[in-house]
Design a protein around this motif. Structure first.
Motif, PDB file in Angstrom:
ATOM      1  N   SER A   3       0.887  -1.254  -0.037  1.00 21.42           N
ATOM      2  CA  SER A   3       0.057  -0.010   0.029  1.00 21.42           C
ATOM      3  C   SER A   3       0.634   1.231   0.083  1.00 21.42           C
ATOM      4  O   SER A   3       1.815   1.315   0.744  1.00 21.42           O
ATOM      5  CB  SER A   3      -0.717   0.147   1.372  1.00 21.42           C
ATOM      6  N   LEU A   4       0.444   2.288  -0.802  1.00 17.61           N
ATOM      7  CA  LEU A   4       1.034   3.397  -0.896  1.00 17.61           C
ATOM      8  C   LEU A   4       0.240   4.689  -0.101  1.00 17.61           C
ATOM      9  O   LEU A   4      -0.934   5.077  -0.359  1.00 17.61           O
ATOM     10  CB  LEU A   4       1.570   4.152  -2.469  1.00 17.61           C
ATOM     11  N   GLY A   5       0.832   5.291   0.832  1.00 21.02           N
ATOM     12  CA  GLY A   5       0.470   6.328   1.493  1.00 21.02           C
ATOM     13  C   GLY A   5       1.187   7.773   1.321  1.00 21.02           C
ATOM     14  O   GLY A   5       2.338   7.996   1.095  1.00 21.02           O
ATOM     15  N   GLY A  75      -3.419   4.891  -0.151  1.00 23.67           N
ATOM     16  CA  GLY A  75      -4.079   5.657   1.144  1.00 23.67           C
ATOM     17  C   GLY A  75      -3.824   7.267   1.103  1.00 23.67           C
ATOM     18  O   GLY A  75      -2.788   7.311   0.577  1.00 23.67           O
ATOM     19  N   VAL A  76      -4.514   7.920   1.673  1.00 29.38           N
ATOM     20  CA  VAL A  76      -4.323   9.441   1.643  1.00 29.38           C
ATOM     21  C   VAL A  76      -4.966  10.217   2.861  1.00 29.38           C
ATOM     22  O   VAL A  76      -6.010   9.839   3.030  1.00 29.38           O
ATOM     23  CB  VAL A  76      -4.510  10.241   0.293  1.00 29.38           C
ATOM     24  N   SER A  77      -4.264  11.092   3.385  1.00 28.49           N
ATOM     25  CA  SER A  77      -4.840  11.778   4.302  1.00 28.49           C
ATOM     26  C   SER A  77      -5.508  13.137   3.955  1.00 28.49           C
ATOM     27  O   SER A  77      -5.051  13.829   3.114  1.00 28.49           O
ATOM     28  CB  SER A  77      -3.737  12.354   5.427  1.00 28.49           C
ATOM     29  N   ALA A  98      -2.716  11.229  -4.854  1.00 30.60           N
ATOM     30  CA  ALA A  98      -3.244   9.855  -4.775  1.00 30.60           C
ATOM     31  C   ALA A  98      -4.106   9.462  -5.751  1.00 30.60           C
ATOM     32  O   ALA A  98      -3.892   8.265  -6.172  1.00 30.60           O
ATOM     33  CB  ALA A  98      -3.705   9.946  -3.249  1.00 30.60           C
ATOM     34  N   HIS A  99      -5.026  10.424  -6.038  1.00 28.08           N
ATOM     35  CA  HIS A  99      -5.916   9.847  -7.021  1.00 28.08           C
ATOM     36  C   HIS A  99      -5.772   9.827  -8.334  1.00 28.08           C
ATOM     37  O   HIS A  99      -5.888   8.892  -9.006  1.00 28.08           O
ATOM     38  CB  HIS A  99      -7.323  10.919  -6.958  1.00 28.08           C
ATOM     39  N   ALA A 100      -4.369  10.578  -8.704  1.00 29.01           N
ATOM     40  CA  ALA A 100      -3.838  10.681 -10.151  1.00 29.01           C
ATOM     41  C   ALA A 100      -3.067   9.474 -10.333  1.00 29.01           C
ATOM     42  O   ALA A 100      -3.049   8.525 -11.104  1.00 29.01           O
ATOM     43  CB  ALA A 100      -2.894  11.871 -10.289  1.00 29.01           C
ATOM     44  N   PHE A 101      -2.090   9.128  -9.173  1.00 36.88           N
ATOM     45  CA  PHE A 101      -1.656   7.605  -8.997  1.00 36.88           C
ATOM     46  C   PHE A 101      -2.370   6.643  -9.066  1.00 36.88           C
ATOM     47  O   PHE A 101      -2.216   5.558 -10.025  1.00 36.88           O
ATOM     48  CB  PHE A 101      -0.761   7.712  -7.660  1.00 36.88           C
ATOM     49  N   PRO A 108      -7.793   1.284  -6.109  1.00 33.55           N
ATOM     50  CA  PRO A 108      -8.658   1.841  -4.997  1.00 33.55           C
ATOM     51  C   PRO A 108      -7.948   2.761  -4.353  1.00 33.55           C
ATOM     52  O   PRO A 108      -6.558   2.805  -3.940  1.00 33.55           O
ATOM     53  CB  PRO A 108      -9.196   0.745  -4.225  1.00 33.55           C
ATOM     54  N   VAL A 109      -8.649   3.795  -3.695  1.00 33.74           N
ATOM     55  CA  VAL A 109      -7.928   4.805  -2.793  1.00 33.74           C
ATOM     56  C   VAL A 109      -8.741   5.019  -1.289  1.00 33.74           C
ATOM     57  O   VAL A 109     -10.090   5.118  -1.581  1.00 33.74           O
ATOM     58  CB  VAL A 109      -8.191   6.380  -3.710  1.00 33.74           C
ATOM     59  N   ILE A 110      -8.107   4.611  -0.522  1.00 30.68           N
ATOM     60  CA  ILE A 110      -8.785   4.733   0.855  1.00 30.68           C
ATOM     61  C   ILE A 110      -8.356   6.221   1.402  1.00 30.68           C
ATOM     62  O   ILE A 110      -7.245   6.631   1.808  1.00 30.68           O
ATOM     63  CB  ILE A 110      -8.148   3.600   1.693  1.00 30.68           C
ATOM     64  N   GLN A 111      -9.372   7.111   1.745  1.00 33.74           N
ATOM     65  CA  GLN A 111      -9.177   8.564   2.306  1.00 33.74           C
ATOM     66  C   GLN A 111      -9.249   8.099   3.887  1.00 33.74           C
ATOM     67  O   GLN A 111     -10.261   7.574   4.589  1.00 33.74           O
ATOM     68  CB  GLN A 111     -10.082   9.274   1.906  1.00 33.74           C
TER      69      GLN A 111
END
Length: 311
Positions: A3-5, A75-77, A98-101, A108-111
């Motif tokens: 996972s990438l944060g 994942g992104v804050s 994050a959304h572009a990557f 999927p993106v987890i906020q």
């Protein structure tokens, strides 16, 4: 699962890759936002610009350490805290990146939030996996928070106490900048405080689980005018923060006896604060600065956990 944060706080741009199956940080990187000498932070427009400028190079740095093509979730804050109305424009930089990557790879993106990322990183670094599934008392103290939180899980937080005025990190940074250090000044203040062998008698304004820190800045200014050494004043400042933590923790443990206590946030990475609190309440858990100061490790960890659960 990798996972990438992304975390773009008001202090630093940070990225991390976490391996959920191995339960370890694969790699992480961070760049502090540049603040001109004498200034106490940045305007949000400036912070947003610096995050946007820093992100491509930091992504390249991660890519040189691991294969980002193996990332399965991002994942992104998205904001400072999991609370209604919590918002800072600087987090838009991380959200966009994050959304572009993720969109380019169909991921999927987890906020999540900056605070939840801090807490997850601290729980992970404590080395006790059960902390993610039992109630824990967490102190999150930084430049923008002095929060005592009941954490059922990192996704379920309840604020128990906070400061009614100045945040602990603000008091520390203001003292450091006055002494000529760059912002954020916490590491420099802590290092200088460690040079002082003279005992101090810290004061704390605490009522139950609520505190006031507005007087601390004035107390430090008065001590400097009286001729006290900068090292003494730095030690006094941090010990006042530590005494505040100690009293609020004791009040919380009366209502929630037996719960583990974990400390997170940049101020809590100070060795002076750790030694003061643990000498009087040995069970309180502090974690290394890499996991306590601003970082994207907890954000990546939470994204991986959510993906594993199918959230």
């Amino acid at each position: 699962m990798l996972s990438l944060g992304f975390d773009t706080s008001n202090y630093a741009t940070s990225l991390a890759v976490f391996d959920t199956e191995a339960g370890e940080v694969v790699c992480d990187t961070k760049q502090l936002l540049p603040v001109k000498p004498g200034q106490l932070g940045l305007r949000q427009s400036e912070a947003l610009f610096h995050h946007t400028a820093a992100l491509p190079a930091l992504l390249d740095k991660l890519a040189a350490q691991t294969d980002l093509g193996k990332v399965e979730v991002v994942g992104v804050s998205a904001k400072p805290r999991p609370a209604e109305g919590s918002y800072m424009p600087c987090f838009l930089a991380g959200l966009c990146a994050a959304h572009a990557f993720a969109a380019a790879r169909g991921l999927p993106v987890i906020q999540t939030t900056h605070q939840q990322g801090h807490i997850a990183a601290a729980l992970f670094a404590a080395g006790r996996p059960e902390l993610f599934s039992i109630p824990v008392l967490v102190f999150h103290i930084s430049g923008g928070t002095t929060d005592l939180i009941l954490c059922d899980t990192p996704a379920r937080l309840r604020l128990l106490g906070s400061s009614s005025d100045l945040y602990a990190g603000q008091a520390v940074d203001r003292l450091g900048v006055r002494l000529g250090y760059g912002f954020p000044a916490g590491p420099a203040v802590s290092a200088l405080a460690g040079e002082c062998a003279e005992p101090v008698a810290p004061k704390a304004s605490v009522r139950g689980m609520q505190c006031s820190l507005s007087g601390l800045e004035n107390q430090c200014d008065a001590l400097l005018r009286q001729g006290k050494s900068p090292a003494y004043v730095c030690k006094y400042c941090l010990c006042c923060v530590a005494e505040t933590v100690l009293r609020m923790t004791k009040a919380a443990l009366k209502e929630h006896p037996g719960l583990p206590v974990v400390c997170a946030g940049g101020v809590m990475s100070s060795e002076v604060v750790r030694q003061y609190v643990q000498a009087r309440l040995p069970g309180v858990l502090f974690v290394p600065g890499r996991f306590s100061s601003d970082n994207a490790i907890g954000v990546a960890l939470l994204a991986g956990m959510a993906a594993q659960k199918g959230a």
